[in-house]
Design a protein around this motif. Structure first.
Motif, mmCIF file in Angstrom:
data_model
loop_
_atom_site.group_PDB
_atom_site.id
_atom_site.type_symbol
_atom_site.label_atom_id
_atom_site.label_comp_id
_atom_site.label_asym_id
_atom_site.label_seq_id
_atom_site.Cartn_x
_atom_site.Cartn_y
_atom_site.Cartn_z
ATOM 1 N N GLY A 123 0.613 -1.167 -0.074
ATOM 2 C CA GLY A 123 0.037 0.084 -0.098
ATOM 3 C C GLY A 123 0.997 1.380 -0.002
ATOM 4 N N LEU A 124 1.957 1.277 0.707
ATOM 5 C CA LEU A 124 2.884 2.379 0.935
ATOM 6 C C LEU A 124 3.276 2.677 -0.526
ATOM 7 C CD1 LEU A 124 5.211 3.376 3.548
ATOM 8 C CD2 LEU A 124 6.154 3.334 1.185
ATOM 9 N N LEU A 125 4.000 1.611 -1.392
ATOM 10 C CA LEU A 125 4.494 1.815 -2.502
ATOM 11 C C LEU A 125 3.178 2.048 -3.695
ATOM 12 C CD1 LEU A 125 6.823 -1.319 -2.603
ATOM 13 C CD2 LEU A 125 7.298 0.941 -2.240
ATOM 14 N N PHE A 126 2.110 1.509 -3.510
ATOM 15 C CA PHE A 126 1.077 2.255 -4.409
ATOM 16 C C PHE A 126 0.938 3.900 -3.968
ATOM 17 C CE2 PHE A 126 -3.901 1.562 -4.422
ATOM 18 C CZ PHE A 126 -4.088 2.433 -5.403
ATOM 19 N N GLY A 127 0.768 4.142 -2.825
ATOM 20 C CA GLY A 127 0.439 5.757 -2.749
ATOM 21 C C GLY A 127 1.647 6.284 -3.157
ATOM 22 N N TYR A 128 3.105 6.173 -3.168
ATOM 23 C CA TYR A 128 3.992 6.859 -3.398
ATOM 24 C C TYR A 128 3.928 6.647 -5.018
ATOM 25 C CZ TYR A 128 8.986 8.549 -3.852
ATOM 26 O OH TYR A 128 9.858 9.426 -4.481
ATOM 27 N N ASP A 129 3.917 5.486 -5.610
ATOM 28 C CA ASP A 129 4.060 5.508 -7.207
ATOM 29 C C ASP A 129 3.043 6.262 -7.894
ATOM 30 O OD1 ASP A 129 4.258 4.202 -10.028
ATOM 31 O OD2 ASP A 129 6.211 3.526 -9.062
ATOM 32 N N TRP A 130 1.804 6.316 -7.385
ATOM 33 C CA TRP A 130 0.653 7.138 -7.510
ATOM 34 C C TRP A 130 0.726 8.630 -7.960
ATOM 35 C CZ3 TRP A 130 -3.921 8.559 -4.503
ATOM 36 C CH2 TRP A 130 -4.981 9.151 -5.115
ATOM 37 N N VAL A 131 1.407 9.052 -6.784
ATOM 38 C CA VAL A 131 1.347 10.583 -6.509
ATOM 39 C C VAL A 131 2.599 11.214 -6.694
ATOM 40 C CG1 VAL A 131 1.215 12.341 -5.010
ATOM 41 C CG2 VAL A 131 -0.406 10.495 -4.846
ATOM 42 N N VAL A 132 3.793 10.406 -6.994
ATOM 43 C CA VAL A 132 4.988 10.967 -7.353
ATOM 44 C C VAL A 132 5.152 11.936 -8.725
ATOM 45 C CG1 VAL A 132 6.035 8.978 -8.430
ATOM 46 C CG2 VAL A 132 7.835 10.634 -7.227
ATOM 47 N N ILE A 133 4.167 11.669 -9.510
ATOM 48 C CA ILE A 133 4.157 11.905 -10.805
ATOM 49 C C ILE A 133 3.839 13.639 -10.512
ATOM 50 C CG2 ILE A 133 1.669 11.585 -11.372
ATOM 51 C CD1 ILE A 133 3.892 11.184 -14.192
ATOM 52 N N GLY A 134 2.829 13.719 -9.670
ATOM 53 C CA GLY A 134 2.366 15.251 -9.317
ATOM 54 C C GLY A 134 3.505 16.465 -9.418
ATOM 55 N N GLN A 161 -4.818 1.171 4.349
ATOM 56 C CA GLN A 161 -4.933 2.534 3.819
ATOM 57 C C GLN A 161 -4.122 3.499 4.572
ATOM 58 O OE1 GLN A 161 -6.974 3.609 1.785
ATOM 59 N NE2 GLN A 161 -7.097 5.826 2.323
ATOM 60 N N LEU A 162 -3.465 3.280 5.773
ATOM 61 C CA LEU A 162 -2.758 4.155 6.349
ATOM 62 C C LEU A 162 -1.476 4.130 5.697
ATOM 63 C CD1 LEU A 162 -2.040 5.952 8.879
ATOM 64 C CD2 LEU A 162 -1.354 3.983 10.017
ATOM 65 N N ALA A 163 -1.073 3.020 5.141
ATOM 66 C CA ALA A 163 0.448 2.905 4.527
ATOM 67 C C ALA A 163 0.204 3.713 3.234
ATOM 68 C CB ALA A 163 0.367 1.494 4.172
ATOM 69 N N LEU A 164 -0.939 3.624 2.457
ATOM 70 C CA LEU A 164 -1.189 4.022 1.184
ATOM 71 C C LEU A 164 -0.860 5.780 1.295
ATOM 72 C CD1 LEU A 164 -3.740 3.108 -1.318
ATOM 73 C CD2 LEU A 164 -3.425 5.431 -0.894
ATOM 74 N N VAL A 165 -1.624 6.385 2.463
ATOM 75 C CA VAL A 165 -1.634 7.881 2.501
ATOM 76 C C VAL A 165 -0.329 8.181 3.025
ATOM 77 C CG1 VAL A 165 -4.225 7.945 2.814
ATOM 78 C CG2 VAL A 165 -2.737 7.818 4.811
ATOM 79 N N THR A 166 0.266 7.265 3.760
ATOM 80 C CA THR A 166 1.815 7.605 4.080
ATOM 81 C C THR A 166 2.689 7.824 2.956
ATOM 82 O OG1 THR A 166 1.359 6.618 6.383
ATOM 83 C CG2 THR A 166 3.768 6.857 5.537
ATOM 84 N N GLY A 167 2.386 6.728 2.030
ATOM 85 C CA GLY A 167 3.423 6.653 0.596
ATOM 86 C C GLY A 167 2.970 7.921 -0.022
ATOM 87 N N ILE A 168 1.500 8.593 -0.185
ATOM 88 C CA ILE A 168 1.455 9.615 -0.976
ATOM 89 C C ILE A 168 2.032 10.884 -0.193
ATOM 90 C CG2 ILE A 168 -0.546 11.421 -1.195
ATOM 91 C CD1 ILE A 168 -2.452 8.948 -1.519
ATOM 92 N N LEU A 169 1.897 10.893 1.051
ATOM 93 C CA LEU A 169 2.859 11.961 1.787
ATOM 94 C C LEU A 169 4.242 11.784 1.595
ATOM 95 C CD1 LEU A 169 2.912 14.591 3.350
ATOM 96 C CD2 LEU A 169 3.006 13.065 5.625
#
Length: 401
Positions: A34-45, A156-164
């Motif tokens: 989930g953490l990698l999901f969040g990072y890879d999804w948002v890094v493009i921004g 879900q917590l890991a996902l939003v942590t990856g986003i941040l």
């Protein structure tokens, strides 16, 4: 005569002597997906203005394709994830996702042609699709019933942590851009030549950690029972909750598998009760959440803030603020969610978590839209109200009301 089907969501009534250290360890490893999901999804921004300058992207189609091509991989990965995990197992599918995250992050970051960039973004999207499908499934299948809701929420917590994490990495990696630089000076700057590369490559380290850690977690006991590897399933469950728990849980899994033989009866049993109503509410929340505009704010943040008059340096910091608020509301949802152990309250707790997080995301996107409108009105810049889309989003995301 059709046999009555009993759907058992509570798994077992035996109170397990839970080995929390072991349980939390394997849960955290799985949640890395989930953490990698969040990072890879948002890094493009955050990387967007720099790789666009490097590849000289000027056409709206090129800009939209670069930003959204990962969704192609997401669709393929999420479609294939269920079948892959049923065929080769949850653990091997997680290993595949980790390997794809590692490889795609490096090759995306060090692409020297636009076509190569697109291909590796799609590969990264495929890894996102696998992780989004298999990580929460694995966590649910190794969790005791009384802890299932809380442990699945960690994904879900890991996902939003990856986003941040992606937003902070973008902010810290990018170097200060002096005002008034010419286009030639910007194109030759460190951010355009190397900065965006390290933004994508930074996730290779946690991806490699995920890849190395997954082989040390056990296979899903449910998958083992499906494959008639009962002794192996009992061994995994014994490490989690003791011998009595493992015996009762295997019996419960076998009972649920016998009931799932008649899928029509199972769905009828689910949809006619309280679980069915909660399921419909959950589906509605996921659909309505997309109208909040939060995805646009994450993936096209550079366009949104630039339209409001912010410079590159301020843009990256403001993106971090949105991720921080997103993480805050996710933590609040987990803290305020109920902790009762019945199947209905577990489902209700997950819906409450999603509802509070969705409300937070809605507040983020619309509060930012209002602030950006005010800033734009004070100057001479234009920002669309409500869902702040960049001018080229119509072809990629459709028109928003």
């Amino acid at each position: 005569m059709q046999r009555a089907v009993t759907t058992d969501f509570s798994a077992t009534t035996v109170s397990p002597d839970i080995n929390f250290r072991y349980l939390w360890t394997i849960t955290f490893v799985a949640a890395l997906g989930g953490l990698l999901f969040g990072y890879d999804w948002v890094v493009i921004g955050g990387a967007k203005p720099f790789y666009e300058a490097y590849f000289h992207l000027t056409r709206e189609f090129q800009i939209g394709l670069a930003n959204s091509c990962a969704l192609i991989g997401c669709f393929l990965g999420s479609s294939a994830g269920g079948r892959a995990s049923d065929y080769i197992g949850r653990r091997r599918t997680l290993t595949l996702a980790a390997a794809l995250f590692t490889v795609s992050s490096v090759f995306t970051g060090w692409s020297f042609s636009f076509h190569s960039f697109i291909i590796w973004r799609i590969v990264g999207g495929f890894a996102i699709g696998l992780a989004s499908n298999v990580s929460p499934t694995y966590i649910a299948e190794i969790s005791p019933a009384a802890w299932r809701g809380r442990l699945v929420s960690l994904n879900q917590l890991a996902l939003v942590t990856g986003i941040l994490g992606a937003q902070i990495a973008n902010w810290r990696i990018a170097r200060h851009v002096p005002e008034g630089l010419s286009e030639r000076a910007i194109a030759a700057s460190w951010n355009v030549q190397y900065g965006w590369r390290w933004m994508f490559t930074a996730v290779a380290l946690p991806s490699l950690l995920f890849l190395l850690a997954v082989p040390f977690i056990p296979e899903s006991p449910r998958w083992l029972v499906v494959r008639h590897r009962i002794a192996a399933a009992k061994d995994v469950l014994c490490k989690i909750g003791g011998r009595r728990y493992s015996t009762a849980e295997v019996e419960s899994i076998q009972q649920s598998l016998r009931g799932s033989g008649n899928e029509g009866a199972v769905w009828h049993e689910i949809l006619r009760g309280k679980i069915g109503r909660l399921l419909l509410v959950g589906i509605a929340l996921v659909v309505l959440q997309q109208g909040s505009g939060i995805n646009i704010l994450f993936n096209y943040a550079e366009e949104v803030y630039r339209s409001a008059g912010y410079g590159v340096n301020d843009i990256l910091f403001n993106i971090v603020i949105t991720g921080t608020i997103n993480l805050l509301f996710t933590v609040l949802a987990m803290l305020f969610g109920g902790s009762a152990g019945t199947p209905t309250t577990h489902a209700a707790r997950l819906l409450f978590d999603r509802l509070l997080s969705s409300c937070g995301e809605y507040c983020i996107s619309h509060a930012h839209a209002g602030c950006l409108d005010s800033r734009a009105d004070a100057g001479s810049h234009r920002v669309l109200r409500h869902d702040p889309c960049a001018h080229h989003l119509g072809a990629d995301h459709g028109d928003f009301p």
